[in-house]
Design an enzyme around this catalytic site. Structure first.
Site, PDB file in Angstrom:
ATOM      1  N   SER A   1       0.827  -1.209   0.000  1.00 49.64           N
ATOM      2  CA  SER A   1       0.000   0.000   0.000  1.00 49.64           C
ATOM      3  C   SER A   1       0.859   1.256   0.000  1.00 49.64           C
ATOM      4  O   SER A   1       0.333   2.344  -0.224  1.00 49.64           O
ATOM      5  CB  SER A   1      -0.936   0.009   1.205  1.00 49.64           C
ATOM      6  OG  SER A   1      -0.229  -0.257   2.369  1.00 49.64           O
TER       7      SER A   1
ATOM      8  N   HIS B   1      -3.264  -3.493  -5.947  1.00 47.90           N
ATOM      9  CA  HIS B   1      -3.565  -2.953  -4.618  1.00 47.90           C
ATOM     10  C   HIS B   1      -5.051  -3.060  -4.296  1.00 47.90           C
ATOM     11  O   HIS B   1      -5.872  -2.289  -4.796  1.00 47.90           O
ATOM     12  CB  HIS B   1      -3.098  -1.489  -4.542  1.00 47.90           C
ATOM     13  CG  HIS B   1      -3.253  -0.883  -3.194  1.00 47.90           C
ATOM     14  ND1 HIS B   1      -3.510   0.450  -2.996  1.00 47.90           N
ATOM     15  CD2 HIS B   1      -3.192  -1.431  -1.948  1.00 47.90           C
ATOM     16  CE1 HIS B   1      -3.614   0.689  -1.696  1.00 47.90           C
ATOM     17  NE2 HIS B   1      -3.419  -0.434  -1.049  1.00 47.90           N
TER      18      HIS B   1
ATOM     19  N   GLU C   1      -6.363  -0.990  -7.418  1.00 50.97           N
ATOM     20  CA  GLU C   1      -5.427  -0.181  -8.198  1.00 50.97           C
ATOM     21  C   GLU C   1      -4.460  -1.131  -8.895  1.00 50.97           C
ATOM     22  O   GLU C   1      -3.768  -1.903  -8.214  1.00 50.97           O
ATOM     23  CB  GLU C   1      -4.642   0.755  -7.280  1.00 50.97           C
ATOM     24  CG  GLU C   1      -5.498   1.827  -6.631  1.00 50.97           C
ATOM     25  CD  GLU C   1      -4.699   2.768  -5.724  1.00 50.97           C
ATOM     26  OE1 GLU C   1      -4.992   3.960  -5.716  1.00 50.97           O
ATOM     27  OE2 GLU C   1      -3.778   2.296  -5.026  1.00 50.97           O
TER      28      GLU C   1
ATOM     29  N   ASN D   1      -4.577   6.963  -2.172  1.00 50.66           N
ATOM     30  CA  ASN D   1      -3.948   7.583  -1.005  1.00 50.66           C
ATOM     31  C   ASN D   1      -3.456   8.988  -1.310  1.00 50.66           C
ATOM     32  O   ASN D   1      -3.347   9.825  -0.423  1.00 50.66           O
ATOM     33  CB  ASN D   1      -2.770   6.731  -0.520  1.00 50.66           C
ATOM     34  CG  ASN D   1      -3.181   5.911   0.670  1.00 50.66           C
ATOM     35  OD1 ASN D   1      -4.121   6.261   1.378  1.00 50.66           O
ATOM     36  ND2 ASN D   1      -2.485   4.808   0.891  1.00 50.66           N
TER      37      ASN D   1
HETATM   38  P1  NAI Z   1      -0.912  -9.104   7.980  1.00 51.12           P
HETATM   39  O1  NAI Z   1       0.094  -8.816   9.030  1.00 51.12           O
HETATM   40  O2  NAI Z   1      -2.325  -9.321   8.378  1.00 51.12           O
HETATM   41  O3  NAI Z   1      -0.439 -10.376   7.128  1.00 51.12           O
HETATM   42  C1  NAI Z   1       0.847 -10.528   6.624  1.00 51.12           C
HETATM   43  C2  NAI Z   1       1.172 -12.003   6.591  1.00 51.12           C
HETATM   44  O4  NAI Z   1       2.366 -12.174   5.852  1.00 51.12           O
HETATM   45  C3  NAI Z   1       1.417 -12.608   7.978  1.00 51.12           C
HETATM   46  O5  NAI Z   1       0.545 -13.703   8.143  1.00 51.12           O
HETATM   47  C4  NAI Z   1       2.891 -13.044   7.942  1.00 51.12           C
HETATM   48  O6  NAI Z   1       3.099 -14.242   8.629  1.00 51.12           O
HETATM   49  C5  NAI Z   1       3.125 -13.216   6.462  1.00 51.12           C
HETATM   50  N1  NAI Z   1       4.514 -13.064   6.054  1.00 51.12           N
HETATM   51  C6  NAI Z   1       5.399 -12.121   6.443  1.00 51.12           C
HETATM   52  N2  NAI Z   1       6.564 -12.284   5.790  1.00 51.12           N
HETATM   53  C7  NAI Z   1       6.404 -13.333   4.949  1.00 51.12           C
HETATM   54  C8  NAI Z   1       7.247 -13.977   4.000  1.00 51.12           C
HETATM   55  N3  NAI Z   1       8.480 -13.561   3.781  1.00 51.12           N
HETATM   56  N4  NAI Z   1       6.744 -15.022   3.323  1.00 51.12           N
HETATM   57  C9  NAI Z   1       5.487 -15.486   3.537  1.00 51.12           C
HETATM   58  N5  NAI Z   1       4.647 -14.905   4.434  1.00 51.12           N
HETATM   59  C10 NAI Z   1       5.105 -13.834   5.116  1.00 51.12           C
HETATM   60  O7  NAI Z   1      -0.784  -7.898   6.927  1.00 51.12           O
HETATM   61  P2  NAI Z   1      -1.887  -7.301   5.938  1.00 51.12           P
HETATM   62  O8  NAI Z   1      -2.608  -6.205   6.607  1.00 51.12           O
HETATM   63  O9  NAI Z   1      -2.647  -8.396   5.318  1.00 51.12           O
HETATM   64  O10 NAI Z   1      -0.957  -6.598   4.839  1.00 51.12           O
HETATM   65  C11 NAI Z   1      -0.259  -7.325   3.877  1.00 51.12           C
HETATM   66  C12 NAI Z   1       0.183  -6.413   2.762  1.00 51.12           C
HETATM   67  O11 NAI Z   1      -0.953  -5.770   2.201  1.00 51.12           O
HETATM   68  C13 NAI Z   1       1.133  -5.295   3.174  1.00 51.12           C
HETATM   69  O12 NAI Z   1       2.025  -5.051   2.113  1.00 51.12           O
HETATM   70  C14 NAI Z   1       0.199  -4.132   3.372  1.00 51.12           C
HETATM   71  O13 NAI Z   1       0.851  -2.892   3.222  1.00 51.12           O
HETATM   72  C15 NAI Z   1      -0.791  -4.367   2.262  1.00 51.12           C
HETATM   73  N6  NAI Z   1      -2.105  -3.757   2.449  1.00 51.12           N
HETATM   74  C16 NAI Z   1      -2.723  -3.779   3.672  1.00 51.12           C
HETATM   75  C17 NAI Z   1      -3.969  -3.209   3.826  1.00 51.12           C
HETATM   76  C18 NAI Z   1      -4.676  -3.233   5.142  1.00 51.12           C
HETATM   77  O14 NAI Z   1      -5.640  -2.484   5.317  1.00 51.12           O
HETATM   78  N7  NAI Z   1      -4.288  -4.082   6.086  1.00 51.12           N
HETATM   79  C19 NAI Z   1      -4.664  -2.544   2.690  1.00 51.12           C
HETATM   80  C20 NAI Z   1      -3.963  -2.662   1.437  1.00 51.12           C
HETATM   81  C21 NAI Z   1      -2.721  -3.221   1.348  1.00 51.12           C
END
Ligand code: NAI
Length: 507
Positions: free
Chosen positions: A124, A145, A157, A195
């Site tokens: 993001s 995105h 996006e 954003n």
């Molecule tokens: P989250 O913390 O809920 O999930 C991330 C997951 O990735 C965790 O389960 C973790 O164990 C896993 N992980 C970390 N490193 C890893 C690796 N090297 N290989 C495999 N798995 C790995 O995070 P979330 O919120 O789902 O965000 C994920 C991505 O999406 C980020 O890049 C974030 O910026 C983006 N994003 C998040 C939004 C939100 O509102 N939470 C909205 C739009 C994008």
């Protein structure tokens, strides 16, 4: 490369957290095979159980047939080893927001997947170009995105980095539609589209607070009542959380090398440091009790028998007539002379100027002049502004008269562009500059704001509805009052305003 519009597809989602599981859910619901992978196996198991539960719930609520839900469940599989992903057509990465970790994942994936496989990042805030920088085939890397919660937020996006091929972007656009979502095509840039275009509401709302013009409640109420927004800037920040909004504000500002149009305000940092994050901490710009926002009752207008006549500035005929109509409804006498009679109250209706400057420009009696924002919807609420010279008797009499028309009156201190004008003009101006920079097409800019930010209309449509010429005037006058380059009009706006064209007109 397969045709993502119809061909059977196998995709991998890496990172099974909040976003990964949401993406897996919409893909499986569309009958696409999804392999879920995460560093933490228990997270994958949770995610699969979560998707199953969501599909069952959709059946219970009558939104999906039982057969489709079962088919969706059978589309989901799990993997504990990246090597299992060798046959997929697309990888969507939704792991931790860290550039080094994402870069090394993409490097590792290139050793496993076919050269045809598209690698997409759900980042993001990181540059997609940077995520792709270490890849052998950066042309197959793009941003994809999604917004949270993925099944409800219908916008995606599709972000092209410097080397992303047009075909990759087109395939992701087709896939988005297949998932029942709406794609917007965006050039890799700070904050991408949503954003970036969402900065105006927040930064200008904060600016008004910073200048001590009025409180959060009045700003939010004006944005709802006069511009039809679902939430004002402070309600929105409390919902999103300042732990998300403040870093995003700072990042967009700094990644644009301190672009004044998106400059944050120091009080946002102070509140962030103090932990006043919003609903999640029960205190942000508002306080919350049992999840309910505590709202202070608005000050009621003084009840003063009308004694003065009101003279309305004719600087802008249309705005003048709106104010005359309201004051006639209120039953007060209108002073129709060329300039205000000695005992009349003068009402200015400036665009982008503060009351003080309007008084000087129009040679009005400072002590007996108030200003009214007559530009937007006045059915519910009117904003009344006074100069430092206006007497409290005059303010109270004007307040009382306007309130007698049945509307709520917000009385604010002197401000260039009141509340709604300056926030709306900032939103339009930022959107115009996004169009000018070619970050997204005008229609996509508006779609992004409607679906990603829940704005009642896109910023360019708002500019057209207001009149591009008026938006230009507001910005030029804001610059005159504040001398701040944050208000400098985008050339996109200036040209279309000068030529009388819609802001949605491309070259
Ligand atoms: P989250 O913390 O809920 O999930 C991330 C997951 O990735 C965790 O389960 C973790 O164990 C896993 N992980 C970390 N490193 C890893 C690796 N090297 N290989 C495999 N798995 C790995 O995070 P979330 O919120 O789902 O965000 C994920 C991505 O999406 C980020 O890049 C974030 O910026 C983006 N994003 C998040 C939004 C939100 O509102 N939470 C909205 C739009 C994008």
């Amino acid at each position: 490369m397969k045709d993502f519009t119809n061909d059977p597809l196998r995709i991998a989602v890496i990172g099974a957290g909040i976003m990964g599981r949401g993406i897996a859910q919409v893909a499986a619901s569309a009958g696409i095979h999804v392999v879920l992978h995460d560093l933490d196996e228990t997270v994958v198991n949770d995610a699969v159980a979560f998707v199953h539960k969501m599909l069952d719930r959709a059946v219970e609520k009558g939104r999906m047939s039982a057969e489709k839900a079962e088919a969706g469940k059978s589309c989901i599989s799990r993997s504990s080893d990246l090597v299992d992903l060798s046959g997929v057509d697309l990888v969507i990465e939704a792991i931790v927001e860290n550039i080094e970790v994402k870069q090394s994942l993409f490097k590792a994936l290139e050793e496993i997947v076919s050269d045809e496989c598209i690698l997409a990042t759900n980042t993001s805030s990181l540059s997609v170009t940077a995520v792709a920088a270490n890849c052998r085939h950066p042309q197959r890397v793009a941003g994809f995105h999604f917004f949270n919660p993925v099944p409800l937020m219908k916008l995606v996006e599709v972000i092209s980095a410097i080397r992303t091929s047009d075909e990759v972007a087109a395939q992701l656009q087709a896939l988005t539609r297949r998932l029942g979502h709406t794609p917007v095509m965006v050039d890799d840039s700070p904050g991408f589209l949503v954003n970036h275009s969402g900065r105006g509401l927040i930064t200008e709302g904060l600016r008004i607070l910073h200048e001590n013009i009025t409180g959060v409640q009045a700003v939010d109420a004006v944005m709802r009542d006069c511009l039809g927004f679902r939430m004002g800037p402070f309600e929105l920040m409390d919902l999103t959380g300042l732990d998300v909004t403040f870093p995003a504000s700072e990042q967009v500002y700094n990644q644009y090398f301190q672009e004044p149009r998106v400059r944050p305000t120091p009080l946002q940092r102070r509140r962030y440091i103090a932990g006043l994050l919003g609903r999640k901490t029960n205190e942000g710009f508002y306080r919350y009790e049992d999840g309910k926002k505590i709202v202070k009752e608005e000050m009621s207008a003084p009840d003063i028998a009308p004694s003065s006549a009101f003279w309305i500035s004719r600087d802008n005929e249309e705005l003048s007539e709106k104010v005359v109509t309201i004051l006639r409804q209120a039953g007060v006498e209108i002073d129709e002379s060329e300039s205000p009679r000695k005992n009349s109250i003068a009402v200015a209706t400036p665009l982008g100027l503060d009351a003080s400057t309007a008084i000087v420009d129009e040679n009005l009696p400072a002590q007996r002049t108030v200003a009214v924002d007559a530009l937007f919807n006045l059915d519910k609420r009117i904003v009344l502004m006074a100069s430092p010279a206006t007497t409290s008797e005059v303010i109270n009499e004007a307040w009382s008269a306007l309130a007698r028309s049945g509307r709520t009156v917000s009385v604010i201190k002197d401000s260039g562009g009141f509340i709604a004008q300056r926030i709306a003009a900032t939103i339009v101006n930022i959107a115009c500059d996004i169009a000018q920079q070619g970050i997204a097409r005008p229609e996509d800019i508006d779609t992004g704001a409607r679906l990603g930010l829940a704005y009642p209309q896109g910023p360019l449509a708002l500019g057209d509805a207001t009149g591009a010429g008026r938006v230009l005037t507001i910005l030029e006058n804001l610059q005159r009052v504040y001398g701040d380059p944050r208000y400098r009009p985008s050339p996109w706006l200036r040209r279309r305003a000068q030529l009388g064209l819609s802001l949605l007109t491309t070259e």
